[in-house]
Motif scaffolding. Structure first.
Motif, PDB file in Angstrom:
ATOM      1  N   PHE A 290       1.217  10.481   9.383  1.00 40.21           N
ATOM      2  CA  PHE A 290       0.340  10.209   8.241  1.00 40.21           C
ATOM      3  C   PHE A 290       0.968   9.218   7.271  1.00 40.21           C
ATOM      4  O   PHE A 290       0.274   8.383   6.689  1.00 40.21           O
ATOM      5  N   ILE A 291       2.279   9.265   7.100  1.00 39.24           N
ATOM      6  CA  ILE A 291       2.959   8.304   6.225  1.00 39.24           C
ATOM      7  C   ILE A 291       2.821   6.896   6.780  1.00 39.24           C
ATOM      8  O   ILE A 291       2.522   5.950   6.042  1.00 39.24           O
ATOM      9  N   VAL A 292       3.036   6.736   8.076  1.00 39.87           N
ATOM     10  CA  VAL A 292       2.910   5.416   8.713  1.00 39.87           C
ATOM     11  C   VAL A 292       1.476   4.904   8.599  1.00 39.87           C
ATOM     12  O   VAL A 292       1.250   3.732   8.278  1.00 39.87           O
ATOM     13  N   LEU A 293       0.494   5.780   8.847  1.00 36.91           N
ATOM     14  CA  LEU A 293      -0.905   5.371   8.734  1.00 36.91           C
ATOM     15  C   LEU A 293      -1.251   4.970   7.297  1.00 36.91           C
ATOM     16  O   LEU A 293      -1.927   3.964   7.068  1.00 36.91           O
ATOM     17  N   ALA A 294      -0.785   5.744   6.334  1.00 35.92           N
ATOM     18  CA  ALA A 294      -1.057   5.427   4.929  1.00 35.92           C
ATOM     19  C   ALA A 294      -0.402   4.109   4.539  1.00 35.92           C
ATOM     20  O   ALA A 294      -1.019   3.276   3.854  1.00 35.92           O
ATOM     21  N   ALA A 295       0.828   3.887   4.979  1.00 37.24           N
ATOM     22  CA  ALA A 295       1.518   2.633   4.670  1.00 37.24           C
ATOM     23  C   ALA A 295       0.788   1.446   5.293  1.00 37.24           C
ATOM     24  O   ALA A 295       0.658   0.387   4.661  1.00 37.24           O
ATOM     25  N   ALA A 296       0.307   1.605   6.515  1.00 36.43           N
ATOM     26  CA  ALA A 296      -0.431   0.525   7.181  1.00 36.43           C
ATOM     27  C   ALA A 296      -1.732   0.216   6.438  1.00 36.43           C
ATOM     28  O   ALA A 296      -2.097  -0.951   6.272  1.00 36.43           O
ATOM     29  N   LEU A 297      -2.429   1.251   5.975  1.00 33.78           N
ATOM     30  CA  LEU A 297      -3.675   1.030   5.234  1.00 33.78           C
ATOM     31  C   LEU A 297      -3.411   0.366   3.886  1.00 33.78           C
ATOM     32  O   LEU A 297      -4.180  -0.502   3.457  1.00 33.78           O
ATOM     33  N   ILE A 298      -2.349   0.764   3.228  1.00 32.86           N
ATOM     34  CA  ILE A 298      -2.004   0.159   1.937  1.00 32.86           C
ATOM     35  C   ILE A 298      -1.630  -1.303   2.126  1.00 32.86           C
ATOM     36  O   ILE A 298      -2.036  -2.168   1.348  1.00 32.86           O
TER      37      ILE A 298
END
Length: 74
Positions: free
Chosen positions: A57-65
């Motif tokens: 989830f951290i990686v996905l959130a960072a990619a979206l940001i």
């Protein structure tokens, strides 16, 4: 994500451990006593499985940001 986890685990909706809880709606009993799977004294939220899910989830959130355009630079 962690808030949703706490709502389910603390309110008696879901129990994931190596022993069932009578007052929970859904019990998932782990067939192991390994602290890597059960999370040991910290319960399932400290297990390797949960930590991997947090990292995803951290990686996905960072990619979206990173993908979101910066409005201040316009």
């Amino acid at each position: 994500m962690h808030s949703i986890w706490n709502i389910f685990m603390s309110s008696g909706i879901l129990n994931i451990s190596n022993e069932p809880m009578e007052n929970c709606i859904f019990n998932y009993v782990l067939e192991t006593n390994s602290p890597l799977i059960t999370g040991g004294e910290f319960d399932a939220e400290a297990s390797v499985i949960s930590i991997v899910a947090y990292l995803i989830f951290i990686v996905l959130a960072a990619a979206l940001i990173k993908k979101k355009p910066n409005k201040a630079a316009v």
